[in-house]
Scaffold this active site. Structure first.
Site, PDB file in Angstrom:
ATOM      1  N   HIS A  75       0.640  -1.298  -0.194  1.00 44.68           N
ATOM      2  CA  HIS A  75      -0.147  -0.445   0.261  1.00 44.68           C
ATOM      3  C   HIS A  75       0.844   0.953   0.515  1.00 44.68           C
ATOM      4  O   HIS A  75       2.247   1.251   0.444  1.00 44.68           O
ATOM      5  CB  HIS A  75      -0.399  -0.130   1.177  1.00 44.68           C
ATOM      6  CG  HIS A  75      -1.543   0.994   1.542  1.00 44.68           C
ATOM      7  ND1 HIS A  75      -1.837   2.126   1.846  1.00 44.68           N
ATOM      8  CD2 HIS A  75      -3.174   1.149   0.866  1.00 44.68           C
ATOM      9  CE1 HIS A  75      -2.757   3.133   1.997  1.00 44.68           C
ATOM     10  NE2 HIS A  75      -3.659   1.993   1.766  1.00 44.68           N
ATOM     11  N   GLN A 116      -4.615  -5.215   7.270  1.00 41.40           N
ATOM     12  CA  GLN A 116      -5.618  -5.653   6.537  1.00 41.40           C
ATOM     13  C   GLN A 116      -5.493  -7.085   7.579  1.00 41.40           C
ATOM     14  O   GLN A 116      -6.597  -8.555   6.993  1.00 41.40           O
ATOM     15  CB  GLN A 116      -5.185  -6.345   5.298  1.00 41.40           C
ATOM     16  CG  GLN A 116      -5.216  -5.052   4.109  1.00 41.40           C
ATOM     17  CD  GLN A 116      -7.000  -4.498   3.863  1.00 41.40           C
ATOM     18  OE1 GLN A 116      -8.265  -5.000   4.244  1.00 41.40           O
ATOM     19  NE2 GLN A 116      -7.279  -3.471   3.017  1.00 41.40           N
ATOM     20  N   ASP A 158       3.093  -4.510   8.411  1.00 37.10           N
ATOM     21  CA  ASP A 158       2.182  -3.002   7.884  1.00 37.10           C
ATOM     22  C   ASP A 158       0.514  -4.624   7.883  1.00 37.10           C
ATOM     23  O   ASP A 158       0.313  -5.026   7.426  1.00 37.10           O
ATOM     24  CB  ASP A 158       1.858  -3.262   6.733  1.00 37.10           C
ATOM     25  CG  ASP A 158       0.382  -2.312   6.443  1.00 37.10           C
ATOM     26  OD1 ASP A 158      -0.631  -1.918   7.145  1.00 37.10           O
ATOM     27  OD2 ASP A 158       0.574  -1.576   5.165  1.00 37.10           O
ATOM     28  N   CYS A 218      -4.694   2.469  -3.483  1.00 39.76           N
ATOM     29  CA  CYS A 218      -3.250   2.813  -3.256  1.00 39.76           C
ATOM     30  C   CYS A 218      -2.123   1.929  -2.719  1.00 39.76           C
ATOM     31  O   CYS A 218      -1.565   1.964  -2.476  1.00 39.76           O
ATOM     32  CB  CYS A 218      -4.213   3.702  -1.382  1.00 39.76           C
ATOM     33  SG  CYS A 218      -4.350   5.130  -1.347  1.00 39.76           S
ATOM     34  N   LYS A 234     -10.787  -0.310  10.266  1.00 44.69           N
ATOM     35  CA  LYS A 234     -11.084  -1.786   9.454  1.00 44.69           C
ATOM     36  C   LYS A 234     -11.704  -2.944  10.276  1.00 44.69           C
ATOM     37  O   LYS A 234     -11.793  -3.668   9.695  1.00 44.69           O
ATOM     38  CB  LYS A 234      -9.571  -2.078   8.768  1.00 44.69           C
ATOM     39  CG  LYS A 234      -9.598  -0.882   7.946  1.00 44.69           C
ATOM     40  CD  LYS A 234      -8.568  -1.036   6.799  1.00 44.69           C
ATOM     41  CE  LYS A 234      -7.740  -0.085   6.057  1.00 44.69           C
ATOM     42  NZ  LYS A 234      -8.015   0.321   5.027  1.00 44.69           N
TER      43      LYS A 234
END
Length: 410
Positions: free
Chosen positions: A121, A201, A198, A364, A224
């Protein structure tokens, strides 16, 4: 087991959009909020609204207890060894920028290497681009396999003794790929580099154990995972955080302020300058309770089933391309696709007219789009409130879009 009744816990889903019952398939961008999270935030503002840490009155004490209680919930949720390792931020982007600006500037020099992947991302690309420019370091990319997975052989080839930072997304927001993060961390540490994950997700969908992963930093966002917008987390190993300088200065994060010198509070507060995102943190704590009540393993299984079901249904549509691993065990609940000859924005518009919300664009992830040979894609992302019926509606909507644009083109 996750049942259809769970959708009733999300008030926003009980509506019609353009004359159709809403099917929300954009949780990869932001999830919807359950009743308990909405109520927790409302309760704070109605009963306990006050600034934290500074006051000695009852409201201040109650707000502080709730805020710090949420931090303990986060620590337990990711199995941090201490609440001192949990920093509240505005989200994944802020968390990664904090690592780049604080740890990176102090530990990366000219000739060093920063390693990321082609699937990242923008929030896990641009901070490292900027750090490389500032320091003279080299930014290196691990390429993908054709099925959208990472090869550990390529990881081994890319990480060297010059590598100081390796930063990789746990789950791709485009391909749905679940990356072998634990193995990548081991390779990074073998070469003396720190591992940044990261987890934007991953945290909403998978059971995360930062100690088992042995990552040095882990970043994720609340919005999220059923929590409010504007709240996120940076986990860092205590020894690393203690050596790092804050990147924001002002109230709340100080210990002593003189005319020309100041000192900082201990962890985690030295990284939380200014009035913190109190209601957001409380909402995040309520969201964690909600997700743990369902069970992260149950959520993962549910989404994996929906993704497999969606790929099966969508593969029946001629001219539809699905990106990412074909094996459902290698992907999360994300299915990204294109219809031949139809721009994904047009596909998303037709779906929206039928009450179906998907995301369309470059997500993104422009370097990944170029690697895939696409300028943009459409994406359906699933969560706890989605069902097989939602997938059926998506497949029907795609057939409508295909037929409509086929008529327009011809």
């Amino acid at each position: 087991m996750i049942t259809k009744d769970i959708k009733k816990r999300f008030p926003i889903l009980n509506q019609q959009v353009n004359g159709h019952p809403l099917v929300y398939l954009d949780s990869g961008a932001t999830s919807q909020k359950p009743d308990v999270v909405i109520e927790a935030v409302k309760r704070y503002y109605e009963n306990d609204n006050s600034n934290v840490h500074r006051g000695v009155h009852t409201l201040g004490n109650r707000a502080t207890d709730e805020y710090e209680g949420a931090r303990q919930k986060v620590a337990d949720f990711i199995n941090a060894s201490s609440v001192q390792e949990v920093i509240f931020t505005r989200g994944t982007t802020t968390s990664i920028n904090t690592v780049a600006q604080s740890y990176g500037r102090a530990n990366v020099s000219e000739g060093d290497e920063i390693v990321i992947t082609m699937m990242e991302h923008h929030s896990n690309i641009i901070p490292w681009q900027q750090l490389a420019k500032e320091t003279g370091a080299t930014l290196k990319y691990i390429d993908l396999e054709d099925d959208g997975t990472l090869s550990l052989d390529k990881v081994e080839e890319t990480i060297t003794e010059k590598t100081k930072i390796v930063s990789v997304m746990y789950v791709s927001n485009v391909l749905g790929t679940k990356n072998p993060i634990k193995e990548i961390a081991e390779i990074a540490h073998r070469h003396g580099a720190v591992m940044v994950i990261d987890g934007a997700q991953a945290a909403p969908h998978l059971k995360v154990d930062v100690q088992d992963l042995d990552c040095d930093f882990f970043a994720f966002s609340g919005h999220k995972m059923c929590a409010p917008t504007g709240i996120g987390v940076l986990y860092g190993k205590k020894a690393l955080l203690e050596d790092m300088e804050p990147v924001e200065f002002g109230g709340e994060m100080i210990d002593f302020v003189g005319l020309y010198e100041s000192t900082w509070k201990e962890l985690p507060w030295k990284f939380e300058g200014g009035t913190p995102i109190i209601a957001g943190a409380i909402g995040l704590g309520a969201a964690i309770d909600f997700l743990q009540e369902i069970g992260l393993d149950n959520i993962d299984r549910h989404e994996k089933h929906l993704a497999a079901y969606a790929m099966e249904k969508m593969s029946e549509i001629d001219g539809l391309t699905i990106y990412g691993p074909a094996d459902p065990d290698l992907r999360a609940g994300i299915v990204t696709f294109n219809l031949d000859g139809v721009h994904p924005h047009d596909v998303a518009t037709v779906l929206d007219m039928n009450g179906i919300a998907v995301r369309a664009g470059h997500h993104c992830a422009q370097p990944l789009m170029k690697r895939l040979g696409a300028t943009a894609t459409a994406r359906a992302s699933f969560y706890v409130y989605n069902t097989e019926e939602d997938v059926d509606r998506l497949a029907d909507g795609l057939r409508i879009a295909k037929e409509y644009f086929s008529d327009v083109i011809h």
